[in-house]
Write an enzyme that holds these catalytic residues in place. Structure first.
Site, PDB file in Angstrom:
ATOM      1  N   ASP A  88      -6.812   4.523  -4.756  1.00 24.41           N
ATOM      2  CA  ASP A  88      -7.504   4.417  -3.459  1.00 24.41           C
ATOM      3  C   ASP A  88      -8.117   5.797  -3.237  1.00 24.41           C
ATOM      4  O   ASP A  88      -8.318   6.544  -4.208  1.00 24.41           O
ATOM      5  CB  ASP A  88      -6.521   4.021  -2.344  1.00 24.41           C
ATOM      6  CG  ASP A  88      -7.221   3.648  -1.045  1.00 24.41           C
ATOM      7  OD1 ASP A  88      -7.844   2.584  -0.987  1.00 24.41           O
ATOM      8  OD2 ASP A  88      -7.190   4.443  -0.073  1.00 24.41           O
ATOM      9  N   LYS A 115       0.871  -1.185   0.000  1.00 29.99           N
ATOM     10  CA  LYS A 115       0.000   0.000   0.000  1.00 29.99           C
ATOM     11  C   LYS A 115       0.903   1.228   0.000  1.00 29.99           C
ATOM     12  O   LYS A 115       2.055   1.158   0.424  1.00 29.99           O
ATOM     13  CB  LYS A 115      -0.882   0.008   1.250  1.00 29.99           C
ATOM     14  CG  LYS A 115      -2.082   0.921   1.171  1.00 29.99           C
ATOM     15  CD  LYS A 115      -3.282   0.269   0.507  1.00 29.99           C
ATOM     16  CE  LYS A 115      -4.400   1.243   0.269  1.00 29.99           C
ATOM     17  NZ  LYS A 115      -5.608   0.601  -0.262  1.00 29.99           N
ATOM     18  N   THR A 146     -15.102  -2.576  -7.038  1.00 30.69           N
ATOM     19  CA  THR A 146     -15.156  -2.697  -5.576  1.00 30.69           C
ATOM     20  C   THR A 146     -16.594  -2.595  -5.086  1.00 30.69           C
ATOM     21  O   THR A 146     -17.050  -3.398  -4.264  1.00 30.69           O
ATOM     22  CB  THR A 146     -14.265  -1.639  -4.902  1.00 30.69           C
ATOM     23  OG1 THR A 146     -12.963  -1.724  -5.486  1.00 30.69           O
ATOM     24  CG2 THR A 146     -14.160  -1.873  -3.417  1.00 30.69           C
TER      25      THR A 146
HETATM   26  P1  NDP Z   1     -12.864   8.052  -3.042  1.00 34.44           P
HETATM   27  O1  NDP Z   1     -11.786   9.028  -2.855  1.00 34.44           O
HETATM   28  O2  NDP Z   1     -13.436   7.843  -4.396  1.00 34.44           O
HETATM   29  O3  NDP Z   1     -14.086   8.395  -2.065  1.00 34.44           O
HETATM   30  C1  NDP Z   1     -13.920   8.481  -0.697  1.00 34.44           C
HETATM   31  C2  NDP Z   1     -15.223   8.937  -0.093  1.00 34.44           C
HETATM   32  O4  NDP Z   1     -15.115   8.894   1.329  1.00 34.44           O
HETATM   33  C3  NDP Z   1     -15.580  10.369  -0.456  1.00 34.44           C
HETATM   34  O5  NDP Z   1     -16.962  10.519  -0.473  1.00 34.44           O
HETATM   35  C4  NDP Z   1     -14.957  11.142   0.719  1.00 34.44           C
HETATM   36  O6  NDP Z   1     -15.542  12.405   0.932  1.00 34.44           O
HETATM   37  C5  NDP Z   1     -15.259  10.225   1.860  1.00 34.44           C
HETATM   38  N1  NDP Z   1     -14.278  10.416   2.937  1.00 34.44           N
HETATM   39  C6  NDP Z   1     -12.930  10.352   2.862  1.00 34.44           C
HETATM   40  N2  NDP Z   1     -12.374  10.617   4.042  1.00 34.44           N
HETATM   41  C7  NDP Z   1     -13.412  10.873   4.885  1.00 34.44           C
HETATM   42  C8  NDP Z   1     -13.494  11.206   6.240  1.00 34.44           C
HETATM   43  N3  NDP Z   1     -12.395  11.353   6.996  1.00 34.44           N
HETATM   44  N4  NDP Z   1     -14.733  11.368   6.785  1.00 34.44           N
HETATM   45  C9  NDP Z   1     -15.833  11.208   6.023  1.00 34.44           C
HETATM   46  N5  NDP Z   1     -15.814  10.900   4.725  1.00 34.44           N
HETATM   47  C10 NDP Z   1     -14.619  10.723   4.169  1.00 34.44           C
HETATM   48  O7  NDP Z   1     -12.306   6.671  -2.431  1.00 34.44           O
HETATM   49  P2  NDP Z   1     -12.800   5.190  -2.700  1.00 34.44           P
HETATM   50  O8  NDP Z   1     -14.263   5.166  -2.859  1.00 34.44           O
HETATM   51  O9  NDP Z   1     -11.933   4.615  -3.727  1.00 34.44           O
HETATM   52  O10 NDP Z   1     -12.378   4.485  -1.319  1.00 34.44           O
HETATM   53  C11 NDP Z   1     -13.256   4.464  -0.199  1.00 34.44           C
HETATM   54  C12 NDP Z   1     -12.787   3.395   0.763  1.00 34.44           C
HETATM   55  O11 NDP Z   1     -12.787   2.121   0.094  1.00 34.44           O
HETATM   56  C13 NDP Z   1     -11.377   3.572   1.305  1.00 34.44           C
HETATM   57  O12 NDP Z   1     -11.317   3.053   2.623  1.00 34.44           O
HETATM   58  C14 NDP Z   1     -10.558   2.667   0.395  1.00 34.44           C
HETATM   59  O13 NDP Z   1      -9.364   2.246   1.019  1.00 34.44           O
HETATM   60  C15 NDP Z   1     -11.509   1.524   0.209  1.00 34.44           C
HETATM   61  N6  NDP Z   1     -11.249   0.699  -0.967  1.00 34.44           N
HETATM   62  C16 NDP Z   1     -11.266   1.242  -2.223  1.00 34.44           C
HETATM   63  C17 NDP Z   1     -11.051   0.436  -3.314  1.00 34.44           C
HETATM   64  C18 NDP Z   1     -11.165   0.949  -4.707  1.00 34.44           C
HETATM   65  O14 NDP Z   1     -11.096   0.143  -5.637  1.00 34.44           O
HETATM   66  N7  NDP Z   1     -11.383   2.227  -4.936  1.00 34.44           N
HETATM   67  C19 NDP Z   1     -10.700  -0.989  -3.165  1.00 34.44           C
HETATM   68  C20 NDP Z   1     -10.806  -1.465  -1.808  1.00 34.44           C
HETATM   69  C21 NDP Z   1     -11.022  -0.631  -0.775  1.00 34.44           C
HETATM   70  P3  NDP Z   1     -14.763  13.733   0.426  1.00 34.44           P
HETATM   71  O15 NDP Z   1     -14.932  13.732  -1.042  1.00 34.44           O
HETATM   72  O16 NDP Z   1     -15.443  14.839   1.136  1.00 34.44           O
HETATM   73  O17 NDP Z   1     -13.329  13.562   0.858  1.00 34.44           O
END
Ligand code: NDP
Length: 445
Positions: free
Chosen positions: A165, A125, A209
């Site tokens: 991510d 990672k 995902t």
């Molecule tokens: P994105 O950046 O596309 O989206 C993240 C989302 O979470 C946004 O809506 C963001 O809001 C919100 N967010 C981030 N930090 C916070 C916080 N501290 N409090 C509240 N909301 C928050 O990321 P992904 O959708 O790709 O990833 C989301 C999760 O899934 C992560 O934990 C990632 O590790 C996990 N994951 C992702 C994979 C992938 O293929 N994308 C694969 C496996 C796991 P804002 O826009 O306001 O920051």
């Protein structure tokens, strides 16, 4: 003192400032206690001591120039944790909260997740404390190029294959891939996954995902004769995972009533309109509060974590780590929640996980339920090696079949060790056993 207690002591002493890392190691070791008596050779070869220590940690400076001509300096990370079953594989996260503890904890989880897919990928990672929010396209590009100018020395299709991510989507992967090709003077598409389709990306990677999470949750519910149709669902996040989980749920006839971003949440009793969310988040890159401009009948509230106060049958935390704290877990249960699917990594605290399991809430653990993204990344690597592209339906079928297999393995393993319906333990044990076998076969390295 048991073998796992001894290991936890070592980790707490050596990584005393890394609370997230200690949290994941503790959660995994708790599940492994029950199996280690069967494998005395693991203690003799210090297998767990090696398992909790990354093979390599890379930390580097990332200087870049902003639009005003000022020099900015961020910190970059890549943790190459375990390569026993294949090249290190795991995403890059760009977010101001990124630090060594978070990256290490995610890399550790990734080892087990990748193992569960049954594909030949090790765990890694990386990321940076760079905040992409509010940056211009030029700034994003210059940052990505500077980040890759160091990272390229450490990665390769047979060594380490990063992906996206939080904060790293197709645009960022594109800029990093462009820089990698320039520096290497070679077209090695398999070095990064999540690429655009024209650059060698795979169809379904964007959806993988979120779709994979729903395939897993569907199987988990079906094993209790429950269907997704008509269920009320609350999702945290409105990024990649959240959007495509919502899309697949709606295809199955479930009703998503709330979603959020880090500023606040929207509640739409008649059901979220995903086309508006996609426009706001994927095209305009704006705040979720903009949803009211499209659907004024919905509500917006600015305390993101209160999204868990909305009654639902199924809760899907798809934002970030430690999103569901114990108070949220209690509220969800009191409001009738029957299942939780972890779309994000480590979204439930260890206390919340224990609470859900003790109270009969079905819990789909992240390392199994959100493995669809990395599994499809591995399918992207396969297509790159074969110099072929599979159609959408073919990749989606493969993804679905992988998720069903992961569910079956986690369920069967939980049952084998006398913990039916504890998919958390099932995932930890099944993921660990494959890696441990490979590490044992390869000797002390
Ligand atoms: P994105 O950046 O596309 O989206 C993240 C989302 O979470 C946004 O809506 C963001 O809001 C919100 N967010 C981030 N930090 C916070 C916080 N501290 N409090 C509240 N909301 C928050 O990321 P992904 O959708 O790709 O990833 C989301 C999760 O899934 C992560 O934990 C990632 O590790 C996990 N994951 C992702 C994979 C992938 O293929 N994308 C694969 C496996 C796991 P804002 O826009 O306001 O920051």
């Amino acid at each position: 003192m048991t073998y796992t207690e001894k290991i936890l002591e070592i980790v707490k002493k050596r990584s005393s400032c890394e609370s997230e890392f200690i949290q994941v190691v503790e959660e995994v070791l708790e599940s492994l206690n029950i199996i280690l008596d069967k494998y005395p050779e693991y203690e003799k070869t210090a297998l767990l001591e090696r398992f909790v220590e990354p093979e390599r940690q890379i930390i580097f400076r990332v200087p870049w120039v902003d639009d005003q001509g000022n020099v900015q300096v961020n910190r970059g990370y890549r943790i190459q944790f375990n390569s026993a079953i294949g090249p290190y594989k795991g995403g890059l996260r760009f977010h101001p909260s990124v630090n060594i503890s978070i990256v290490k904890s995610l890399a550790f989880e990734q080892i087990l997740k990748n193992s569960l897919t049954g594909l030949p990928i090790g765990g890694g990672k990386g990321g940076s404390d760079f905040n992409p929010k509010g940056k211009s396209d030029g700034e994003i590009m210059r940052f990505c190029q500077s980040f890759m100018s160091e990272l390229f020395k450490h990665i390769g299709q047979f060594t380490d294959v990063p992906a996206g991510d939080i904060g790293v989507g197709g645009r960022e992967i594109g800029y990093m891939y462009g820089q990698y090709k320039k520096l290497r003077n070679a077209s090695e598409a398999g070095v990064l996954t999540g690429k655009g389709i024209s650059s060698g990306g795979s169809l379904v990677r964007t959806e993988a995902t979120g779709y994979g999470l729903i395939y897993y949750v569907r199987e988990m519910l079906a094993s209790h004769d429950i269907s997704l149709e008509g269920k009320r669902v609350v999702i945290s996040g409105s990024g990649n995972v959240a959007i495509y989980a919502c899309e697949k749920l709606q295809q199955y006839g479930a009703k998503v009533v709330a979603m959020c971003d880090s500023s606040g949440y929207i509640y739409h009793e008649s059901g979220i309109h995903l086309d508006a969310i996609k426009k706001i988040k994927e095209v305009e890159r704006k705040r979720i509060s903009e949803y009211l401009a499209y659907h004024p009948e919905a509500e917006y509230h600015d305390k993101q974590n209160d999204v868990w106060n909305i009654p639902c049958d199924i809760a899907l935390p798809c934002a970030t780590q430690n999103d569901i704290q114990i108070e949220n877990a209690k509220t969800l249960l009191n409001n009738g929640c029957i299942a939780v699917g972890e779309g994000a990594n480590m979204p439930c605290t260890n206390e919340s996980i224990a609470y859900f399991l003790d109270n009969g809430v079905l819990l789909a653990p992240a390392k199994a339920a959100n493995a669809g993204g990395v599994a499809t990344s591995a399918l992207e690597m396969s297509q790159n090696s074969m110099r072929l592209s599979w159609p959408f339906e073919e990749v989606d079928k493969k993804l679905e079949s992988i998720m069903v297999t992961i569910f079956n393995i986690t369920k069967a393993t939980a049952e084998e060790y006398g913990m039916p319906d504890n998919y958390v333990a099932g995932a930890n044990i099944a993921g660990f056993l494959r890696v441990a076998k490979a590490m044992f076969e390869q000797g002390i390295v």
